[in-house]
Motif scaffolding. Structure first.
Motif, PDB file in Angstrom:
ATOM      1  N   VAL A 169     -75.787 -11.654  21.137  1.00  0.00           N
ATOM      2  CA  VAL A 169     -74.900 -12.670  20.568  1.00  0.00           C
ATOM      3  C   VAL A 169     -75.745 -13.866  20.148  1.00  0.00           C
ATOM      4  O   VAL A 169     -76.560 -14.366  20.935  1.00  0.00           O
ATOM      5  CB  VAL A 169     -73.818 -13.110  21.579  1.00  0.00           C
ATOM      6  CG1 VAL A 169     -72.946 -14.221  20.997  1.00  0.00           C
ATOM      7  CG2 VAL A 169     -72.965 -11.916  21.992  1.00  0.00           C
ATOM      8  N   ASP A 170     -75.589 -14.330  18.906  1.00  0.00           N
ATOM      9  CA  ASP A 170     -76.365 -15.479  18.457  1.00  0.00           C
ATOM     10  C   ASP A 170     -75.825 -16.763  19.082  1.00  0.00           C
ATOM     11  O   ASP A 170     -74.705 -16.807  19.578  1.00  0.00           O
ATOM     12  CB  ASP A 170     -76.367 -15.572  16.932  1.00  0.00           C
ATOM     13  CG  ASP A 170     -75.003 -15.912  16.357  1.00  0.00           C
ATOM     14  OD1 ASP A 170     -74.663 -17.106  16.309  1.00  0.00           O
ATOM     15  OD2 ASP A 170     -74.264 -14.983  15.975  1.00  0.00           O
ATOM     16  N   TYR A 217     -74.799 -19.609  17.927  1.00  0.00           N
ATOM     17  CA  TYR A 217     -73.587 -20.226  17.383  1.00  0.00           C
ATOM     18  C   TYR A 217     -72.335 -19.452  17.810  1.00  0.00           C
ATOM     19  O   TYR A 217     -71.351 -20.032  18.265  1.00  0.00           O
ATOM     20  CB  TYR A 217     -73.679 -20.308  15.857  1.00  0.00           C
ATOM     21  CG  TYR A 217     -74.754 -21.250  15.387  1.00  0.00           C
ATOM     22  CD1 TYR A 217     -74.542 -22.630  15.390  1.00  0.00           C
ATOM     23  CD2 TYR A 217     -75.992 -20.780  14.963  1.00  0.00           C
ATOM     24  CE1 TYR A 217     -75.530 -23.512  14.978  1.00  0.00           C
ATOM     25  CE2 TYR A 217     -76.985 -21.646  14.546  1.00  0.00           C
ATOM     26  CZ  TYR A 217     -76.752 -23.010  14.557  1.00  0.00           C
ATOM     27  OH  TYR A 217     -77.739 -23.871  14.156  1.00  0.00           O
ATOM     28  N   SER A 218     -72.371 -18.129  17.671  1.00  0.00           N
ATOM     29  CA  SER A 218     -71.204 -17.321  18.049  1.00  0.00           C
ATOM     30  C   SER A 218     -70.888 -17.445  19.530  1.00  0.00           C
ATOM     31  O   SER A 218     -69.735 -17.305  19.944  1.00  0.00           O
ATOM     32  CB  SER A 218     -71.444 -15.856  17.690  1.00  0.00           C
ATOM     33  OG  SER A 218     -71.587 -15.691  16.294  1.00  0.00           O
ATOM     34  N   SER A 260     -67.944 -19.391  21.040  1.00  0.00           N
ATOM     35  CA  SER A 260     -66.568 -18.884  21.041  1.00  0.00           C
ATOM     36  C   SER A 260     -66.208 -18.182  22.335  1.00  0.00           C
ATOM     37  O   SER A 260     -65.036 -17.814  22.528  1.00  0.00           O
ATOM     38  CB  SER A 260     -66.383 -17.892  19.884  1.00  0.00           C
ATOM     39  OG  SER A 260     -67.084 -16.681  20.147  1.00  0.00           O
ATOM     40  N   ARG A 271     -66.869  -8.061  21.444  1.00  0.00           N
ATOM     41  CA  ARG A 271     -67.622  -8.924  20.534  1.00  0.00           C
ATOM     42  C   ARG A 271     -66.833 -10.185  20.226  1.00  0.00           C
ATOM     43  O   ARG A 271     -65.597 -10.176  20.262  1.00  0.00           O
ATOM     44  CB  ARG A 271     -67.941  -8.186  19.238  1.00  0.00           C
ATOM     45  CG  ARG A 271     -66.707  -7.790  18.424  1.00  0.00           C
ATOM     46  CD  ARG A 271     -67.080  -7.143  17.111  1.00  0.00           C
ATOM     47  NE  ARG A 271     -65.923  -6.646  16.370  1.00  0.00           N
ATOM     48  CZ  ARG A 271     -65.186  -7.371  15.545  1.00  0.00           C
ATOM     49  NH1 ARG A 271     -65.461  -8.671  15.370  1.00  0.00           N
ATOM     50  NH2 ARG A 271     -64.160  -6.831  14.896  1.00  0.00           N
ATOM     51  N   PRO A 272     -67.512 -11.277  19.907  1.00  0.00           N
ATOM     52  CA  PRO A 272     -66.796 -12.457  19.442  1.00  0.00           C
ATOM     53  C   PRO A 272     -66.107 -12.162  18.113  1.00  0.00           C
ATOM     54  O   PRO A 272     -66.683 -11.494  17.249  1.00  0.00           O
ATOM     55  CB  PRO A 272     -67.910 -13.504  19.256  1.00  0.00           C
ATOM     56  CG  PRO A 272     -69.077 -12.990  20.027  1.00  0.00           C
ATOM     57  CD  PRO A 272     -68.974 -11.497  19.990  1.00  0.00           C
ATOM     58  N   ILE A 303     -64.788 -14.101  15.039  1.00  0.00           N
ATOM     59  CA  ILE A 303     -64.886 -15.420  14.423  1.00  0.00           C
ATOM     60  C   ILE A 303     -64.122 -15.420  13.109  1.00  0.00           C
ATOM     61  O   ILE A 303     -64.444 -14.661  12.191  1.00  0.00           O
ATOM     62  CB  ILE A 303     -66.358 -15.814  14.155  1.00  0.00           C
ATOM     63  CG1 ILE A 303     -67.224 -15.602  15.403  1.00  0.00           C
ATOM     64  CG2 ILE A 303     -66.435 -17.255  13.655  1.00  0.00           C
ATOM     65  CD1 ILE A 303     -66.842 -16.450  16.571  1.00  0.00           C
ATOM     66  N   GLU A 338     -66.400 -20.547  10.223  1.00  0.00           N
ATOM     67  CA  GLU A 338     -67.267 -21.594  10.765  1.00  0.00           C
ATOM     68  C   GLU A 338     -67.270 -22.766   9.799  1.00  0.00           C
ATOM     69  O   GLU A 338     -67.431 -22.586   8.594  1.00  0.00           O
ATOM     70  CB  GLU A 338     -68.698 -21.082  10.948  1.00  0.00           C
ATOM     71  CG  GLU A 338     -68.833 -19.935  11.923  1.00  0.00           C
ATOM     72  CD  GLU A 338     -70.286 -19.514  12.112  1.00  0.00           C
ATOM     73  OE1 GLU A 338     -71.189 -20.293  11.740  1.00  0.00           O
ATOM     74  OE2 GLU A 338     -70.509 -18.406  12.617  1.00  0.00           O
ATOM     75  N   LEU A 356     -65.046 -21.881  14.622  1.00  0.00           N
ATOM     76  CA  LEU A 356     -66.225 -22.575  15.144  1.00  0.00           C
ATOM     77  C   LEU A 356     -66.524 -23.823  14.341  1.00  0.00           C
ATOM     78  O   LEU A 356     -66.299 -23.859  13.114  1.00  0.00           O
ATOM     79  CB  LEU A 356     -67.449 -21.660  15.119  1.00  0.00           C
ATOM     80  CG  LEU A 356     -67.459 -20.432  16.014  1.00  0.00           C
ATOM     81  CD1 LEU A 356     -68.846 -19.773  15.975  1.00  0.00           C
ATOM     82  CD2 LEU A 356     -67.082 -20.793  17.428  1.00  0.00           C
ATOM     83  N   ARG A 391     -69.860 -26.032  13.642  1.00  0.00           N
ATOM     84  CA  ARG A 391     -71.319 -26.128  13.829  1.00  0.00           C
ATOM     85  C   ARG A 391     -71.709 -27.598  13.922  1.00  0.00           C
ATOM     86  O   ARG A 391     -71.313 -28.410  13.086  1.00  0.00           O
ATOM     87  CB  ARG A 391     -72.044 -25.472  12.659  1.00  0.00           C
ATOM     88  CG  ARG A 391     -72.015 -23.955  12.692  1.00  0.00           C
ATOM     89  CD  ARG A 391     -73.140 -23.391  11.851  1.00  0.00           C
ATOM     90  NE  ARG A 391     -73.153 -21.939  11.893  1.00  0.00           N
ATOM     91  CZ  ARG A 391     -74.263 -21.222  11.814  1.00  0.00           C
ATOM     92  NH1 ARG A 391     -75.442 -21.826  11.706  1.00  0.00           N
ATOM     93  NH2 ARG A 391     -74.222 -19.899  11.838  1.00  0.00           N
TER      94      ARG A 391
END
Length: 332
Positions: free
Chosen positions: A112-113, A115-116, A119, A299-300, A302, A305, A328, A330
């Motif tokens: 998972v990155d 930013y994600s 969430s 998984r997230p 999304i 963003e 999201l 940022r």
């Protein structure tokens, strides 16, 4: 530092990106440089003046975030400057920096990155504390989720599916129901067109215990009586939201006949440490749910963003009812 501020309660237009006093970590806290935060319905309620933060919490919106540790408060152990984390917050996520008790930090799951990862904390901890820890959800049960396309709903579908639980959801459009089915929901119900009580009776009529074993409810008063009707024997209604109002009459005879349980919980007001605390929930969520995420089973989800400076637009989007999954913001 800069953060989203409010000079008064009101609509999305009251949100402004402005300078505020710097956040500083106290004993047992770390300072995060925020990468991203997520928009939750609680943020909309707080903005409108209906959900004040707990005593001692930051008045800045934001109940979860991801970021990088830039400073350790006295006594912090097990974390280092430079660690990437996500965090459950009592407030303060809509900002460039936020101070977080170390007990509320969560490592970013593999795959998972950064930013994600913003969430995950609120949805994962809400879902696991209610379905895993309180309702003791297990293989072979039937779970009904109201608001299946929400951030909570999309996460709960995947967790339940991974545990071999039959999932039914309500949502308000064909597109949202299609997403829920893609994530693993077996039964999908358009609440604008169909009666979920009748639909649940039909879907489960051949089971040895018809009806839902567990109902995860965001509506509160509006759905309470019909939720009881949709329950199976020894069923549980877990209320986590009040979008349909706070006051309702209950036919206790129906509860008695089904040996049913109605419970209600929240996450924000819990103590940081101790019994029924955020620390306990975070530990159990990472132990039970993080392996599902790292295995690619959860998984997230999304929806979109946006930059933090467009927080007002994000609030308008969530309030419109057209969002599926998480929004999201940022920050860095």
């Amino acid at each position: 530092m800069r953060a989203i501020t409010m000079s008064r309660s009101g609509g999305p237009e009251v949100l402004q990106w402005a300078r505020v006093p710097d956040a500083r970590p106290e004993r047992g806290e770390v300072l995060l440089r925020v990468a991203a935060t997520a928009v939750n319905r609680a943020d909309l309620l707080q903005r409108a003046g209906h959900y004040p933060p707990p005593e001692g919490a930051s008045p800045i919106l934001g109940l979860e975030c991801s970021g990088t540790i830039v400073e350790l408060g006295e006594g912090v152990q097990g974390w280092r400057v430079g660690d990437d984390v996500c965090a459950l917050l009592s407030g303060g996520g809509y900002a460039e920096f936020v101070a977080v008790p170390e007990a509320q930090l969560m490592r970013v799951p593999k795959g998972v990155d950064l930013y994600s990862a913003a969430s995950l904390p609120e949805a994962a901890c809400t879902v696991w504390s209610n379905l895993g820890m309180r309702a003791r959800m297990h293989r072979g049960q039937t779970l009904l989720i109201h608001g299946g396309s929400s951030g909570i709903g999309t996460h709960a579908i995947q967790v339940a599916r991974t545990m071999n639980v039959r999932v039914a959801v309500t949502a308000g459009s064909a597109e949202k129901l299609a997403l829920c089915r893609e994530l693993g929901a077996r039964y999908v119900i358009n609440y604008k067109e169909d009666d979920f009580v009748a639909e649940m009776a039909y879907y489960t009529k051949e089971f040895s215990h018809p009806g839902a074993n567990i109902i995860l409810d965001i509506m509160g008063a509006k759905y309470l009586d019909r939720n009881i009707d949709a329950l199976g024997m020894d069923g549980q209604i877990v209320i986590i939201g009040l979008q349909g109002g706070r006051r309702a009459e209950v036919d206790l005879a129906k509860l008695l006949a089904k040996r049913a349980t109605v419970t209600a919980t929240n996450l924000r007001g819990r103590p940081v440490m101790g019994e029924s605390s955020k620390e306990e929930i975070i530990r159990e969520t990472m132990r039970c749910v993080w392996p599902m995420i790292e295995a690619g089973l959860v998984r997230p989800v999304i929806h979109d963003e946006l930059p933090i400076t467009e927080a007002a637009k994000a609030h308008e989007m969530l309030d419109s009812g057209n969002v599926a999954g998480k929004l999201l913001l940022r920050v860095s």
